[in-house]
Motif scaffolding. Structure first.
Motif, mmCIF file in Angstrom:
data_model
loop_
_atom_site.group_PDB
_atom_site.id
_atom_site.type_symbol
_atom_site.label_atom_id
_atom_site.label_comp_id
_atom_site.label_asym_id
_atom_site.label_seq_id
_atom_site.Cartn_x
_atom_site.Cartn_y
_atom_site.Cartn_z
ATOM 1 N N ASP A 1 0.830 -1.212 0.000
ATOM 2 C CA ASP A 1 0.000 0.000 0.000
ATOM 3 C C ASP A 1 0.864 1.262 0.000
ATOM 4 N N ALA A 2 1.934 1.240 0.774
ATOM 5 C CA ALA A 2 2.822 2.404 0.834
ATOM 6 C C ALA A 2 3.494 2.652 -0.513
ATOM 7 N N SER A 3 3.919 1.585 -1.195
ATOM 8 C CA SER A 3 4.545 1.779 -2.500
ATOM 9 C C SER A 3 3.528 2.258 -3.533
ATOM 10 N N GLU A 4 2.294 1.819 -3.403
ATOM 11 C CA GLU A 4 1.246 2.290 -4.320
ATOM 12 C C GLU A 4 0.967 3.766 -4.089
ATOM 13 N N ILE A 5 0.933 4.185 -2.838
ATOM 14 C CA ILE A 5 0.717 5.606 -2.516
ATOM 15 C C ILE A 5 1.878 6.446 -3.033
ATOM 16 N N ASP A 6 3.096 5.893 -2.978
ATOM 17 C CA ASP A 6 4.269 6.618 -3.484
ATOM 18 C C ASP A 6 4.307 6.689 -4.995
ATOM 19 N N GLY A 7 3.374 6.028 -5.676
ATOM 20 C CA GLY A 7 3.275 6.149 -7.126
ATOM 21 C C GLY A 7 3.958 5.036 -7.895
ATOM 22 N N ALA A 8 4.283 3.928 -7.251
ATOM 23 C CA ALA A 8 4.935 2.823 -7.947
ATOM 24 C C ALA A 8 3.918 2.084 -8.810
ATOM 25 N N SER A 9 4.356 1.697 -9.995
ATOM 26 C CA SER A 9 3.488 0.905 -10.868
ATOM 27 C C SER A 9 3.437 -0.525 -10.340
ATOM 28 N N ALA A 10 2.591 -1.344 -10.942
ATOM 29 C CA ALA A 10 2.461 -2.734 -10.502
ATOM 30 C C ALA A 10 3.795 -3.471 -10.658
ATOM 31 N N TRP A 11 4.483 -3.224 -11.783
ATOM 32 C CA TRP A 11 5.781 -3.856 -12.003
ATOM 33 C C TRP A 11 6.796 -3.386 -10.960
ATOM 34 N N GLN A 12 6.825 -2.098 -10.659
ATOM 35 C CA GLN A 12 7.765 -1.581 -9.653
ATOM 36 C C GLN A 12 7.459 -2.144 -8.269
#
Length: 125
Positions: free
Chosen positions: A17-28
């Motif tokens: 969730d934190a990486s998604e909030i930071d704007g990471a794509s699914a691959w990232q």
């Protein structure tokens, strides 16, 4: 696959969730969050697969019941050969020596894998 599924269930949802909030794509998210957390699981799978490939222990029952290593030893494995030496030809000493060599090779392979991956951690330090 079940081992990987168990490893995926162990990945904390908060990190994803934190990486998604930071704007990471699914691959990232997979590359930088999930995969590093699955590396110990991957190490476990590689070690077990290596042991299974070298010894053929998982296939012993099927091979023995269906073909007993034939025709022309096409389906024979190391474990079948050791079993035949011990219980068909009564060469217990030879079978014990072969078993010792196989166990030694497995210990050596596992030790090399531990050394290369620093105990399955795969740290990039």
């Amino acid at each position: 696959m079940l081992v990987f599924l168990a490893g995926l269930k162990d990945v904390p949802k908060e990190l994803e969730d934190a990486s998604e909030i930071d704007g990471a794509s699914a691959w990232q998210r997979f590359r930088y969050v999930i995969w590093p957390l699955l590396r110990p699981t991957s190490f476990f799978v590689v070690v077990n697969s290596t042991i299974g490939a070298v010894t053929g222990l998982q296939a012993f029952d099927l091979v023995y019941v269906l073909t007993k290593g034939g025709p022309a030893r096409a389906t024979s494995t190391v474990v079948i050969y050791i079993y035949e030496q011990a219980f068909t030809f009564n060469n217990m000493g030879y079978a014990a020596a072969l078993t010792t060599v196989v166990v030694g090779l497995l210990i050596l392979c596992t030790g090399v894998m531990f050394a290369v991956t620093r105990g399955g951690r795969f740290d990039e330090d």
